[in-house]
Design an enzyme around this catalytic site. Structure first.
Site, short mmCIF file in Angstrom:
data_model
loop_
_atom_site.label_atom_id
_atom_site.label_comp_id
_atom_site.label_asym_id
_atom_site.label_seq_id
_atom_site.Cartn_x
_atom_site.Cartn_y
_atom_site.Cartn_z
N ASN A 93 46.31 27.54 53.31
CA ASN A 93 46.19 28.27 52.05
C ASN A 93 47.20 27.68 51.06
O ASN A 93 48.31 27.36 51.42
CB ASN A 93 46.46 29.76 52.28
CG ASN A 93 46.20 30.63 51.06
OD1 ASN A 93 46.85 31.65 50.89
ND2 ASN A 93 45.27 30.25 50.20
N TYR A 125 45.39 33.61 37.18
CA TYR A 125 46.06 34.26 38.30
C TYR A 125 47.48 34.63 37.90
O TYR A 125 48.16 33.87 37.21
CB TYR A 125 46.09 33.28 39.48
CG TYR A 125 46.95 33.67 40.65
CD1 TYR A 125 46.45 34.45 41.68
CD2 TYR A 125 48.27 33.23 40.75
CE1 TYR A 125 47.24 34.79 42.78
CE2 TYR A 125 49.06 33.56 41.84
CZ TYR A 125 48.54 34.34 42.85
OH TYR A 125 49.32 34.68 43.92
N GLU A 134 49.04 41.62 42.38
CA GLU A 134 48.61 40.23 42.31
C GLU A 134 47.19 40.27 41.73
O GLU A 134 46.34 40.99 42.26
CB GLU A 134 48.60 39.63 43.71
CG GLU A 134 48.13 38.19 43.79
CD GLU A 134 48.06 37.69 45.23
OE1 GLU A 134 48.32 36.49 45.45
OE2 GLU A 134 47.74 38.50 46.14
N TYR A 136 43.59 38.41 39.94
CA TYR A 136 42.73 37.25 39.84
C TYR A 136 41.62 37.52 38.82
O TYR A 136 40.92 38.53 38.92
CB TYR A 136 42.01 36.99 41.16
CG TYR A 136 42.81 36.42 42.30
CD1 TYR A 136 42.79 35.06 42.58
CD2 TYR A 136 43.52 37.26 43.15
CE1 TYR A 136 43.47 34.54 43.67
CE2 TYR A 136 44.21 36.75 44.24
CZ TYR A 136 44.18 35.39 44.50
OH TYR A 136 44.85 34.89 45.57
N GLU A 222 43.08 27.38 43.96
CA GLU A 222 43.45 27.89 45.27
C GLU A 222 42.45 27.39 46.30
O GLU A 222 41.25 27.34 46.05
CB GLU A 222 43.48 29.43 45.29
CG GLU A 222 43.81 29.99 46.67
CD GLU A 222 44.24 31.45 46.66
OE1 GLU A 222 44.57 31.97 47.74
OE2 GLU A 222 44.25 32.07 45.57
#
Length: 235
Positions: A93, A125, A134, A136, A222
């Protein structure tokens, strides 16, 4: 990444702290990238710099963030202005991108190429601290389009329709939860687009998903258990 496969990434050290990844509430925030198939060159970038270890900072007038779990091969090349490239191969990741040290209501324009082989996102992001979130705004994706059970409606913005989701992660050994807010494009833009972040923040607020205390915000590549490459210019 697939919700059933999400690794236990640490929550970032906010407000300029370093790239430690010790626990869910002490991780350095970053956009995970994996280095991959083929190599991206940044022509005419006298200030180009390639990095392979987690870090954040300022490069040629733009904030950047790079985080990787250390699996596979991932390299981020910082180009002139808002340009960056990522190559990844067999990553676990990673998240990487350029943008702003402090997020907020912006008209974000990005262009270039996002070419994942497998699971990957191209997103606006960022992080906020009150509450700890967090978030997105997923504009493009690879083999997996993220969906989640807690669907909270849709938002139409910049000629696109996005599904709105909320997810919650419970850190082991801690008391502070991490919420994740999502807007996921029903299409997939891989060569550029405009994202008006305020439209998404307003839609999230109407769905009971509030943001305050903005930390960084980037246009992020990502990758998760995949390979690929991207070459992105943040406008």
């Amino acid at each position: 990444m697939h919700p059933d496969q999400t690794p236990d990434r640490n929550v970032p050290h906010l407000s300029g702290a370093g790239p430690s990844r010790r626990s869910v509430l002490t991780r350095a925030a970053g956009v995970a990238l994996t280095a991959g198939a083929g190599s991206l060159l940044l022509p005419g970038t006298a200030h180009a710099q390639t990095i392979t270890t987690p870090q954040s900072g300022t490069h040629d007038g733009h904030f950047y963030q790079f985080w990787t779990d250390g699996t596979g091969t991932v390299a981020m090349t910082l180009g002139a202005g808002g340009r960056y490239a990522v190559n990844w191969t067999g990553c676990g990741n990673f998240v990487a991108g350029k943008g702003w040290a402090t997020g907020g209501r912006r008209t974000v324009r990005w262009s270039g190429a996002f070419i994942p082989s497998g699971n990957g996102y191209l997103s606006v992001y960022g992080w906020a601290r009150n509450p700890l979130v967090e978030y997105y705004i997923v504009d493009g994706y690879g083999s997996y389009r993220p969906t989640h059970p807690d669907h909270r409606g849709t938002v139409s913005s910049d000629g696109q329709v996005y599904d709105v989701y909320r997810t919650v992660r419970y850190p082991s050994g801690g008391t502070q939860i991490l919420q994740q807010y999502w807007s996921v494009n029903r299409g997939s833009r891989t060569q550029g687009g405009t994202v008006t972040t305020g439209n998404h923040f307003d839609a999230w607020s109407r769905a009971g998903m509030t943001l305050a205390g903005f930390e960084f915000m980037i246009v992020a590549t990502e990758g998760y258990l995949s390979s690929g490459r991207s070459d992105i210019l943040v406008g």
